[in-house]
Structures are given as C-alpha cells and as structure tokens.
Design a protein around this motif. Structure first.
Motif: not given
Length: 186
Positions: A10-14, A18-21, A55-61, A114-118
């Motif tokens: 599951v992802v939102a993509v520009a 792009g998916i994140g900043k 992933g860890r960064k997605t968790w932290e986001s 569901y895999v949700i990133g990054g």
C-alpha cells in the motif's frame, strides 16, 4: 515446500515517483489516510486482524500518538534495533516477518498482510513471489521528495477493478489523486 502467503503493498506515489521527504509525507490527503486506515484495518472474520509490515523509518514517520497503528499487528523491520518498540513485533528482514506470520498463533489470527514502506522494503517486497496486489494512490502532481517508490514490472502487475476501492479522481486542497489496484496472478 510451504505455500507462499499472498500480501499487498500500500503506497501513495507522486507523479514523479516520490513517496516521502524528510521522513514524512509531502502532502496531506485525508481521503487517502482514511482509505489506508480502512483497507489495513477491516477484516471479514471476527477474531482476526491484519498485519502491517514497515521499515524503521516508516515506523518513526508515524506520529507517536498513532503508534502502533491500532487494530493491526504492527511488524517493524530493523537490522539495528535490538528491542521492539511497545506494541510492535521486531524482525530483522522481510522474510523473517513472513516467517513470523507463518507460525502460530499468527497463521490463525492474521487475515491480510500489508507492506506499508519504505522504499527498500517495497523494493524487496515487489520481488517476492507472495506480492499479489499493489494499492497505489496516484497523487497527480509532482512533489519534491527524497524517497521514491521503486520500479516494478507493469506487465506482471496489471490494473484491476475492485468495488471496495473508491473510483475516479478525488481532490483535496487543490491536489488531485486516484486510487488504483494492480494484481499479479499467483
């Protein structure tokens, strides 16, 4: 050999991929968040729940007040953490997460995965034989991003119609987006 369990990304993509900043989403689309929450929470059988792998960064986001994502089994992937954050299961790899979900009690209690990133988790997931569906929110605008969704084989993942997914172009705060589902036959 054990059968491969199907899962979805599951992802939102520009428009520019792009998916994140700066470890956050570059847009605020409440309709997309509502869809994500509904998709990853709703189950058809009482006593079951869905699993979200990130992933860890997605968790932290995810803002702290929303962690762990409620009413879902949260699985955090990290090679560096030695202790799982409260409310999450810690795995060292995507395959370790699938192995965890293939063992008791999760084989009987987890309905969907569901895999949700990054980006690195998506890249590995898209190459996995269990990758069955992609739920992509196409944000119809370019955004400056430092993380991008990996390329995937568009001849393998073909667009399908899903009556559970809103159709047509949506718009919020001048940003248009649409939900699309792609499926690979397994």
């Amino acid at each position: 050999m054990a059968s491969v369990r199907k899962f979805a990304c599951v992802v939102a993509v520009a428009q520019n991929g792009g998916i994140g900043k700066n470890n956050t989403l570059p847009w605020k689309l409440h309709g997309d968040m509502k869809f994500f929450s509904h998709l990853t929470k709703v189950v058809s059988a009482e006593g079951k729940q869905n699993a979200v792998i990130m992933g860890r960064k997605t968790w932290e986001s995810i803002p702290e007040k929303y962690r762990p994502l409620p009413h879902r089994l949260n699985i955090l992937l990290s090679r560096n953490l030695s202790v799982a954050p409260e409310g999450a299961h810690l795995c060292s790899s995507l395959q370790a997460a699938f192995d965890l979900l293939s063992a008791a009690p999760f084989t009987d209690t987890v309905e969907n995965i569901y895999v949700i990133g990054g980006a690195a988790v998506y890249k590995e997931a898209l190459q996995h034989p269990g990758a069955h569906r992609l739920y992509i929110t196409h944000v119809l605008k370019d955004f400056e991003c430092d993380v991008h969704f990996p390329d995937y084989d568009k001849t393998v993942f073909k667009e399908i119609s899903d009556p559970e997914v809103p159709s047509g172009v949506q718009e919020e705060d001048g940003i248009q987006y649409k939900f699309q589902v792609y499926q690979r036959d397994i």
